[in-house]
Design a protein around this motif. Structure first.
Motif, mmCIF file in Angstrom:
data_model
loop_
_atom_site.group_PDB
_atom_site.id
_atom_site.type_symbol
_atom_site.label_atom_id
_atom_site.label_comp_id
_atom_site.label_asym_id
_atom_site.label_seq_id
_atom_site.Cartn_x
_atom_site.Cartn_y
_atom_site.Cartn_z
ATOM 1 N N SER A 62 0.848 -1.189 0.000
ATOM 2 C CA SER A 62 0.000 0.000 0.000
ATOM 3 C C SER A 62 0.883 1.239 0.000
ATOM 4 O O SER A 62 2.057 1.182 0.379
ATOM 5 C CB SER A 62 -0.911 0.005 1.236
ATOM 6 O OG SER A 62 -1.569 1.250 1.386
ATOM 7 N N LEU A 63 0.317 2.366 -0.415
ATOM 8 C CA LEU A 63 1.051 3.634 -0.398
ATOM 9 C C LEU A 63 0.754 4.469 0.839
ATOM 10 O O LEU A 63 1.440 5.453 1.099
ATOM 11 C CB LEU A 63 0.714 4.463 -1.648
ATOM 12 C CG LEU A 63 1.323 3.981 -2.967
ATOM 13 C CD1 LEU A 63 0.813 4.822 -4.122
ATOM 14 C CD2 LEU A 63 2.845 4.032 -2.914
ATOM 15 N N ASP A 64 -0.282 4.084 1.607
ATOM 16 C CA ASP A 64 -0.668 4.933 2.735
ATOM 17 C C ASP A 64 -0.604 4.232 4.089
ATOM 18 O O ASP A 64 -0.908 4.840 5.109
ATOM 19 C CB ASP A 64 -2.077 5.490 2.526
ATOM 20 C CG ASP A 64 -3.114 4.390 2.322
ATOM 21 O OD1 ASP A 64 -2.849 3.237 2.714
ATOM 22 O OD2 ASP A 64 -4.183 4.685 1.773
ATOM 23 N N LEU A 91 6.005 0.862 -6.204
ATOM 24 C CA LEU A 91 5.257 2.030 -6.650
ATOM 25 C C LEU A 91 6.045 3.311 -6.389
ATOM 26 O O LEU A 91 6.912 3.347 -5.516
ATOM 27 C CB LEU A 91 3.917 2.095 -5.913
ATOM 28 C CG LEU A 91 2.978 0.900 -6.124
ATOM 29 C CD1 LEU A 91 1.786 1.006 -5.186
ATOM 30 C CD2 LEU A 91 2.516 0.823 -7.570
ATOM 31 N N ARG A 94 6.339 6.216 -1.151
ATOM 32 C CA ARG A 94 6.578 5.288 -0.050
ATOM 33 C C ARG A 94 5.800 3.995 -0.260
ATOM 34 O O ARG A 94 4.633 4.022 -0.635
ATOM 35 C CB ARG A 94 6.167 5.926 1.276
ATOM 36 C CG ARG A 94 7.016 7.129 1.663
ATOM 37 C CD ARG A 94 6.684 7.584 3.059
ATOM 38 N NE ARG A 94 7.581 8.639 3.508
ATOM 39 C CZ ARG A 94 7.608 9.109 4.743
ATOM 40 N NH1 ARG A 94 6.781 8.618 5.649
ATOM 41 N NH2 ARG A 94 8.450 10.070 5.083
ATOM 42 N N ASN A 95 6.458 2.882 0.021
ATOM 43 C CA ASN A 95 5.824 1.575 -0.115
ATOM 44 C C ASN A 95 5.718 0.919 1.258
ATOM 45 O O ASN A 95 6.731 0.728 1.937
ATOM 46 C CB ASN A 95 6.632 0.680 -1.052
ATOM 47 C CG ASN A 95 6.480 1.073 -2.508
ATOM 48 O OD1 ASN A 95 5.650 0.528 -3.226
ATOM 49 N ND2 ASN A 95 7.279 2.034 -2.952
#
Length: 232
Positions: A62-64, A91, A94-95
């Motif tokens: 996820s990015l978040d 991605l 931040r991963n």
């Protein structure tokens, strides 16, 4: 008769006590503590698991760190005590990663969430300079005078760094292009002062052009070089 009943009660109490003692001796498996290290445009995940009865371990990204986790792959040996997984296409930005663990009784649980960080064994702090690029391309006799941007530059690990200190206050977007001018992708809004783009996002080594826009106006138009191999 009373003696028989008394003996039965004692046996039951001893059985319960024995079961409780065994329950206290049982050590449940712990959630795997794992790491996510950025290495030359890829992210290496490693963990030690206490789940020999696991039938499936999914790697989620996820990015978040809170929502929008998607499964990107599975551990090849979920029951093994030591496991690893390589994310070849991380991605932009931040991963965050977590593990989805499915047991043989159909119960499941999640590990903690970890953020991918730079591998401390790689000296990734220095910008690639013109001399570095010349050393990477010894067959070229002529070296064109060139200096890296102060805003977007490649570091020794091959990743692209975006450094925009005013990002929390102003609106920045960045576009990347092939040397031919073909559009690659855009970071629509840079919200943090410092951002790392993984090398793998650019698909190949070599030169790339970029444009930085500040509040809709062109701030800088320059280029960068991504090496095929990194130096430690």
């Amino acid at each position: 008769m009373k003696q028989i009943v008394r003996n039965l009660i004692i046996i039951v109490i001893l059985s319960i006590a024995s079961g409780a003692a065994k329950a206290q001796e049982y050590t449940p498996p712990v959630l795997p503590d794992f790491s996510a290290l950025i290495q030359t445009g890829k992210i290496q995940l490693e963990w030690i698991s206490g789940f020999p009865n696991a039938v499936q371990i999914g790697i989620q990204r996820s990015l978040d760190s809170v929502l929008n986790f998607t499964t990107i792959g599975y551990a090849s040996n979920p029951g093994s005590s030591r496991n690893a997984y390589l994310d070849n296409k991380p991605l932009p930005g931040r991963n965050y990663y977590r593990l989805f663990i499915l047991m043989n009784n159909n119960r499941y649980l999640y590990s903690k969430t970890v953020l991918a960080v730079a591998d401390s064994t790689i000296n990734a702090g220095a910008k690639l300079s013109a001399s570095d690029i010349a050393n990477l391309n010894p067959s070229k006799e002529e070296v064109i005078p060139w200096k890296p941007s102060n805003y977007i530059y490649t570091t020794a690990d091959g990743n692209v760094n975006i450094r925009l200190p005013e990002a929390p206050k102003k609106k920045y977007n960045v576009k990347f292009f092939e040397p031919s001018g073909t559009f690659l992708f855009e970071v629509e809004q840079v919200v943090e002062p410092f951002l790392i783009l993984e090398k793998a996002i650019f698909m190949h080594a070599g030169w790339f052009n970029f444009e930085i826009y500040e509040n809709g106006k062109l701030l800088e138009k320059w280029n960068l070089y991504i090496p095929l191999n990194y130096r430690s």
